[in-house]
Design an enzyme around this catalytic site. Structure first.
Site, PDB file in Angstrom:
ATOM      1  N   GLU A   1      37.888  -8.436 -24.167  1.00 22.70           N
ATOM      2  CA  GLU A   1      38.263  -7.091 -23.410  1.00 22.70           C
ATOM      3  C   GLU A   1      37.707  -5.927 -24.162  1.00 22.70           C
ATOM      4  O   GLU A   1      37.961  -5.836 -25.523  1.00 22.70           O
ATOM      5  CB  GLU A   1      39.470  -7.006 -23.232  1.00 22.70           C
ATOM      6  CG  GLU A   1      40.021  -7.759 -21.902  1.00 22.70           C
ATOM      7  CD  GLU A   1      41.439  -7.535 -21.806  1.00 22.70           C
ATOM      8  OE1 GLU A   1      41.795  -6.471 -21.132  1.00 22.70           O
ATOM      9  OE2 GLU A   1      42.321  -8.323 -21.995  1.00 22.70           O
TER      10      GLU A   1
ATOM     11  N   HIS B   1      37.164  -6.857 -17.550  1.00 23.00           N
ATOM     12  CA  HIS B   1      37.686  -7.953 -17.327  1.00 23.00           C
ATOM     13  C   HIS B   1      36.566  -9.200 -17.602  1.00 23.00           C
ATOM     14  O   HIS B   1      35.625  -8.763 -17.609  1.00 23.00           O
ATOM     15  CB  HIS B   1      38.099  -8.103 -15.881  1.00 23.00           C
ATOM     16  CG  HIS B   1      39.548  -7.618 -15.497  1.00 23.00           C
ATOM     17  ND1 HIS B   1      39.909  -7.800 -14.486  1.00 23.00           N
ATOM     18  CD2 HIS B   1      40.535  -7.229 -16.660  1.00 23.00           C
ATOM     19  CE1 HIS B   1      41.075  -6.946 -14.552  1.00 23.00           C
ATOM     20  NE2 HIS B   1      41.459  -6.618 -15.669  1.00 23.00           N
TER      21      HIS B   1
HETATM   22 ZN    ZN Z   1      42.998  -5.932 -16.548  1.00 22.27          ZN
END
Ligand code: ZN
Length: 134
Positions: free
Chosen positions: A25, A72
């Site tokens: 991420e 994401h």
């Molecule tokens: Zn998230």
């Protein structure tokens, strides 16, 4: 300060960073100038840690920003519970980028987790010749 939009270059940066970081991420805080998001403050150590970036963002003391951004690993860009908790904490403009991180694979949410509009603005940066990604 009401957010009017995001600078095109800043959005480029976010998508590029999300792409290069995947499947990890990417996360950061959005900074605005005169109501336009022009900067992303990246969390130190985001790249090397496998802990959820959004959780570490949430744990920052006294976070103050126009909003947040994170990526994401997959195409699903719906905010998680932890995401919504962070959204309610600071700013009113929260971007989630998802796979494949192109100009359409991002969504902006407000502090309540509802989708909001975020116009892309073309700003003139001083004497900077940048390649167009899109
Ligand atoms: Zn998230």
């Amino acid at each position: 300060m009401e957010i009017k939009g995001i600078a095109r270059e800043t959005l480029h940066f976010i998508l590029e960073a999300s792409r290069s970081m995947a499947p990890l991420e990417f996360a950061g805080l959005l900074q605005e100038k005169d109501g336009v998001i022009t900067e992303v403050l990246i969390l130190p150590g985001t790249e090397s840690s496998n802990k959820s970036a959004i959780l570490r963002l949430y744990m920052l003391p006294n976070i103050k920003a126009a909003g947040s951004v994170h990526s994401h690993p997959g195409p699903n860009r719906s905010p998680s519970k932890a995401d919504r908790r962070l959204f309610s904490k600071t700013g009113d403009c929260h971007i989630i980028a998802g796979f494949p991180y192109d100009k359409k694979s991002w969504t902006c949410y407000d502090r309540t987790g509802k989708v909001r509009k975020l116009p892309i603005l073309d700003l003139e940066f001083e004497e900077e010749e940048e390649e167009e990604f899109f």
